[in-house]
Write an enzyme that holds these catalytic residues in place. Sequence first.
Site, short mmCIF file in Angstrom:
data_model
loop_
_atom_site.label_atom_id
_atom_site.label_comp_id
_atom_site.label_asym_id
_atom_site.label_seq_id
_atom_site.Cartn_x
_atom_site.Cartn_y
_atom_site.Cartn_z
N TYR A 69 0.94 -1.22 -0.06
CA TYR A 69 0.09 -0.23 0.06
C TYR A 69 1.05 1.37 -0.07
O TYR A 69 0.48 2.35 -0.27
CB TYR A 69 -0.94 -0.10 1.18
N HIS A 128 0.71 -11.39 1.86
CA HIS A 128 -0.24 -10.81 1.23
C HIS A 128 -0.83 -11.88 -0.14
O HIS A 128 -2.20 -11.51 -0.32
CB HIS A 128 0.37 -9.25 0.56
#
Length: 438
Positions: A69, A128
């Site tokens: 992110y 992730h």
Amino acid sequence: MKKIIMTMVGCIWMMAAYAQGPMVRLSNGIEMPQFGIGTFAVPSNEACKEAVLTALRAGYRHIDTAHAYMDERGVGDAVNEFITEGGCKREDIWVTSKIWPSEYADPTAIDRMLRRLNLDYVDLVYPHQPVGDIKAAWHNLELAVKQGKVRTLGLSNFEVPGAEEWFQWCVDSTEIKPVIMQMECHPYAQRIQKRKLAEKYGMKVECWFPLGGAMSQGALLKDPVIMKIAKAHHVSPAQVILRWEIQEGLLTIPGATNPDYIHENIAAAQGEVGGKPFALMAKDMKQIRKLNKEQRFFNAAYGERMNYLKWNVADSIERAEAELTALSAKKWEWMAEKNVTELARLFHKDAMFVHMGGAWGRTAELMTIEKGSIWYKHTDIHRVEPRISGNTAVVYSELQLTSEVGGHEVSFPFYVSEVYIKEGEDWKLLTLAFTKKS
């Protein structure tokens, strides 16, 4: 009297815990806030910091971020500022982050995460995506848990078709088991079978895209059933969806940067909107369950996710740190080669060198190297930590330096501190100091 006091203390503790929303107990015995704020697609660290600070001040105690992110620094800045304000203690805030497939085999990935966050530990870490060297990733994460750098492990996106083998390995063949399964989950994609699978292995389910995400173009918020329920309760459609997820026992992390939405979302989790209690009735819950289409809005195929291995998720600061680390290592090579031409370009005009034998400037150092009065023959670098602040940087190293002094070879372990300053596009070495390790 003692019993009354203890009861009052217990009630106060429960009220304080519920202020940010309900808690859930994970299968490893750790308690975690069921509701939090997500930081996916926030445009910058600055915007992330403001959103997370707003959330913390509103009562949120659960923040979800990820290396990919590019906003972990904003999360860490907000957490540390809120703690400094006296908002709460670090242990009262749950911070989640994720490592990216391209760094799964990197044993320093968690240390670098902690540096970006500027925190001593992370409460929950996910791999992730279910691609890459997952075994190495899990080994590194288990070590991080044992070292106190991470408290809890989970799986993100490991429920997708094609990842079955890796999911099974993680729940069957690991020492420290995953206790949370994070996946896209909302009224249109209720993931019934995957939730049963998670329950089988003692895992809680956490929803990303809990309101459908940008890809949904607001489909859930415009759904007639959800809108009708919202109107009946005098709340927003988003509050209905979040309340449904809370009452379903799901963990949920809606993202928001608008302060109004941040406050609106936590009100749904707290079960009080506009000063009035808010909970969905059994018939409301049933109606929303009927909306399930198992319709995800993000549908990347497993094969497409292999491309994630090529992504470089280093931010601008990490890239600059890598540049400095390489430059520092190159400096030792130039010293071994007695390459005064390159060293002269690297050394700042006011450079100072602090050695065991004293301190001197740029000219003396270059002459010493060129004449071989001190020959830095070989350097084994064991650890490097660069730190950048604006146009100034410090590189800390632990190394074994083998030198020739007066015709005699000596080898000692050192702590080394280098200070660099940026001139134009180039880093210049301003100070180099050696401290012998005892």
